[in-house]
Each structure stands twice: as C-alpha cells, then as structure tokens.
Design an enzyme around this catalytic site. Structure first.
Site, PDB file in Angstrom:
ATOM      1  N   HIS A   1      -6.069   3.423   0.241  1.00 29.52           N
ATOM      2  CA  HIS A   1      -5.867   3.679   1.670  1.00 29.52           C
ATOM      3  C   HIS A   1      -6.674   4.951   1.930  1.00 29.52           C
ATOM      4  O   HIS A   1      -6.430   5.980   1.274  1.00 29.52           O
ATOM      5  CB  HIS A   1      -4.368   3.877   1.962  1.00 29.52           C
ATOM      6  CG  HIS A   1      -4.024   4.146   3.397  1.00 29.52           C
ATOM      7  ND1 HIS A   1      -3.075   3.409   4.098  1.00 29.52           N
ATOM      8  CD2 HIS A   1      -4.455   5.085   4.270  1.00 29.52           C
ATOM      9  CE1 HIS A   1      -2.951   3.888   5.316  1.00 29.52           C
ATOM     10  NE2 HIS A   1      -3.789   4.916   5.447  1.00 29.52           N
TER      11      HIS A   1
ATOM     12  N   HIS B   1      -8.190   8.289   2.417  1.00 25.70           N
ATOM     13  CA  HIS B   1      -7.524   9.594   2.452  1.00 25.70           C
ATOM     14  C   HIS B   1      -8.488  10.692   2.077  1.00 25.70           C
ATOM     15  O   HIS B   1      -9.461  10.472   1.362  1.00 25.70           O
ATOM     16  CB  HIS B   1      -6.302   9.622   1.525  1.00 25.70           C
ATOM     17  CG  HIS B   1      -6.609   9.298   0.091  1.00 25.70           C
ATOM     18  ND1 HIS B   1      -6.757   8.005  -0.347  1.00 25.70           N
ATOM     19  CD2 HIS B   1      -6.812  10.084  -0.987  1.00 25.70           C
ATOM     20  CE1 HIS B   1      -7.025   8.005  -1.652  1.00 25.70           C
ATOM     21  NE2 HIS B   1      -7.069   9.268  -2.063  1.00 25.70           N
TER      22      HIS B   1
ATOM     23  N   CYS C   1       0.852  -1.194   0.000  1.00 28.11           N
ATOM     24  CA  CYS C   1       0.000   0.000   0.000  1.00 28.11           C
ATOM     25  C   CYS C   1       0.881   1.235   0.000  1.00 28.11           C
ATOM     26  O   CYS C   1       1.691   1.434   0.905  1.00 28.11           O
ATOM     27  CB  CYS C   1      -0.920  -0.012   1.216  1.00 28.11           C
ATOM     28  SG  CYS C   1      -1.793   1.545   1.456  1.00 28.11           S
TER      29      CYS C   1
ATOM     30  N   HIS D   1      -8.553  14.665   0.597  1.00 27.26           N
ATOM     31  CA  HIS D   1      -7.847  15.774  -0.042  1.00 27.26           C
ATOM     32  C   HIS D   1      -8.280  17.059   0.658  1.00 27.26           C
ATOM     33  O   HIS D   1      -9.483  17.307   0.804  1.00 27.26           O
ATOM     34  CB  HIS D   1      -8.225  15.877  -1.517  1.00 27.26           C
ATOM     35  CG  HIS D   1      -7.896  14.657  -2.327  1.00 27.26           C
ATOM     36  ND1 HIS D   1      -6.800  14.598  -3.160  1.00 27.26           N
ATOM     37  CD2 HIS D   1      -8.524  13.454  -2.444  1.00 27.26           C
ATOM     38  CE1 HIS D   1      -6.774  13.412  -3.761  1.00 27.26           C
ATOM     39  NE2 HIS D   1      -7.805  12.701  -3.337  1.00 27.26           N
TER      40      HIS D   1
ATOM     41  N   ASN E   1     -12.477  10.518  -2.406  1.00 25.76           N
ATOM     42  CA  ASN E   1     -12.856   9.720  -3.572  1.00 25.76           C
ATOM     43  C   ASN E   1     -12.930   8.264  -3.139  1.00 25.76           C
ATOM     44  O   ASN E   1     -12.002   7.760  -2.507  1.00 25.76           O
ATOM     45  CB  ASN E   1     -11.817   9.889  -4.686  1.00 25.76           C
ATOM     46  CG  ASN E   1     -11.711  11.327  -5.162  1.00 25.76           C
ATOM     47  OD1 ASN E   1     -12.706  12.049  -5.202  1.00 25.76           O
ATOM     48  ND2 ASN E   1     -10.512  11.763  -5.518  1.00 25.76           N
TER      49      ASN E   1
ATOM     50  N   CYS F   1       0.585   3.381   3.189  1.00 16.64           N
ATOM     51  CA  CYS F   1       1.229   2.725   4.337  1.00 16.64           C
ATOM     52  C   CYS F   1       2.740   2.893   4.249  1.00 16.64           C
ATOM     53  O   CYS F   1       3.417   3.088   5.277  1.00 16.64           O
ATOM     54  CB  CYS F   1       0.851   1.249   4.404  1.00 16.64           C
ATOM     55  SG  CYS F   1      -0.794   0.923   5.094  1.00 16.64           S
TER      56      CYS F   1
ATOM     57  N   HIS G   1      -4.289   1.334   8.307  1.00 21.73           N
ATOM     58  CA  HIS G   1      -4.773   1.033   6.949  1.00 21.73           C
ATOM     59  C   HIS G   1      -6.257   0.692   6.953  1.00 21.73           C
ATOM     60  O   HIS G   1      -6.683  -0.273   7.581  1.00 21.73           O
ATOM     61  CB  HIS G   1      -3.992  -0.136   6.331  1.00 21.73           C
ATOM     62  CG  HIS G   1      -4.461  -0.434   4.940  1.00 21.73           C
ATOM     63  ND1 HIS G   1      -3.960   0.215   3.841  1.00 21.73           N
ATOM     64  CD2 HIS G   1      -5.430  -1.269   4.479  1.00 21.73           C
ATOM     65  CE1 HIS G   1      -4.585  -0.223   2.754  1.00 21.73           C
ATOM     66  NE2 HIS G   1      -5.483  -1.128   3.122  1.00 21.73           N
TER      67      HIS G   1
HETATM   68  P1  5GP Z   1      -7.208   9.554  -5.165  1.00 23.91           P
HETATM   69  O1  5GP Z   1      -7.175   9.725  -6.654  1.00 23.91           O
HETATM   70  O2  5GP Z   1      -7.047   8.118  -4.757  1.00 23.91           O
HETATM   71  O3  5GP Z   1      -8.373  10.228  -4.495  1.00 23.91           O
HETATM   72  O4  5GP Z   1      -5.978  10.360  -4.622  1.00 23.91           O
HETATM   73  C1  5GP Z   1      -4.673   9.875  -4.597  1.00 23.91           C
HETATM   74  C2  5GP Z   1      -3.783  11.077  -4.545  1.00 23.91           C
HETATM   75  O5  5GP Z   1      -2.495  10.649  -4.161  1.00 23.91           O
HETATM   76  C3  5GP Z   1      -3.633  11.793  -5.902  1.00 23.91           C
HETATM   77  O6  5GP Z   1      -4.034  13.146  -5.759  1.00 23.91           O
HETATM   78  C4  5GP Z   1      -2.148  11.659  -6.212  1.00 23.91           C
HETATM   79  O7  5GP Z   1      -1.601  12.826  -6.814  1.00 23.91           O
HETATM   80  C5  5GP Z   1      -1.532  11.406  -4.846  1.00 23.91           C
HETATM   81  N1  5GP Z   1      -0.328  10.606  -4.881  1.00 23.91           N
HETATM   82  C6  5GP Z   1      -0.144   9.445  -5.599  1.00 23.91           C
HETATM   83  N2  5GP Z   1       1.084   8.961  -5.368  1.00 23.91           N
HETATM   84  C7  5GP Z   1       1.695   9.830  -4.514  1.00 23.91           C
HETATM   85  C8  5GP Z   1       2.994   9.854  -3.908  1.00 23.91           C
HETATM   86  O8  5GP Z   1       3.844   8.972  -4.104  1.00 23.91           O
HETATM   87  N3  5GP Z   1       3.268  10.894  -3.084  1.00 23.91           N
HETATM   88  C9  5GP Z   1       2.340  11.878  -2.825  1.00 23.91           C
HETATM   89  N4  5GP Z   1       2.713  12.862  -2.009  1.00 23.91           N
HETATM   90  N5  5GP Z   1       1.109  11.875  -3.374  1.00 23.91           N
HETATM   91  C10 5GP Z   1       0.795  10.865  -4.206  1.00 23.91           C
HETATM   92 ZN    ZN Z   2      -2.423   1.502   3.588  1.00 21.86          ZN
END
Ligand code: 5GP
Ligand code: ZN
Length: 112
Positions: free
Chosen positions: A96, A98, A3, A100, A85, A6, A45
C-alpha cells in the site's frame, strides 16, 4: 482486501496515529529506524509508487502537503528524509503506497 495499511485506515488494526485528514493518514512506524519515524499514506489503496498515474497522482500531492504540516507541527526544522520503497529490489514489504518520514538523527547519504 487483505491489506495491512487499509486495515490501519479502517481501524481494524490499531496504530498510533499522529496526523489525519480526509485523504491522508500518518502513524508511527512499529519498528522505527530513527528517533522520529512516521509512515504517511493515502487512505485510498494504491499498491505502490509504480501504480501512480494521471488518475490518482493527486494523492501524492496530498501526502506531501501533510508531510510539510507534520514537519512544522513537530519542529523538524533541522530537516528530515522522505523515503518510498517500491517493489522487491526497493525493499517494499507492505503493498500500500507509503512514505517513510524520518528525522531527528543525521541520516547518511547515499543510503545503503
Ligand atoms: P516498507 O518496508 O514496505 O517500505 O515499509 C513498511 C513499514 O511498515 C516498515 O517500516 C514496518 O516497520 C512498518 N509496519 C509493518 N507493520 C506495521 C504495523 O502493523 N504497524 C505499524 N505502525 N507499522 C508497521
Ligand atoms: Zn491498502
């Protein structure tokens, strides 16, 4: 466990951390969608918002307590948006839980 977030919690993958306590970590998004874009996660997680239940929902409160602190410390008095999301249609790419935290631009509503 394989993950990404994680691994960010453990430090195996580096991140630009901006807030941390026992339960929550916040770090700058690697692909920011606003001048201020931080990802706020529980350290534990949980794969997504669809897996919140009465056993683990305390982490959501901890995340939102952290968000209020982050907003205050970063002078986001003009407002901000919190986005989760979930799943394929929700656009979730990292499994995982999260949130924004987006700020410092006028965010349109409804979202696209
Ligand atoms: P999701 O699309 O799942 O809602 O959001 C995942 C977020 O994680 C995206 O906005 C993406 O830019 C961010 N993200 C993906 N990989 C990494 C990483 O390795 N480091 C950081 N800081 N953000 C990441
Ligand atoms: Zn995780």
């Amino acid at each position: 466990m394989d993950c990404l977030f994680c691994k960010i919690v453990s430090g195996e993958i580096p991140s630009k951390k901006m807030f941390e306590n026992d339960d929550v970590l916040a770090f700058y998004d690697i692909d920011p969608q606003a001048p201020f874009h931080v990802i706020v996660i529980p350290k534990a997680h949980i794969s997504g918002a669809n897996k919140i239940n009465s056993e683990n929902s305390i982490v959501v409160a901890k995340v939102f307590e952290a968000i209020a602190i982050i907003a205050k410390e970063n002078n986001l008095e003009n407002g901000f948006r919190v986005v989760n999301n979930c799943g394929e249609d929700g656009g979730q790419t990292v499994n995982h839980l999260h949130f924004h935290l987006l700020a410092r631009r006028n965010l349109s509503w409804p979202p696209g």
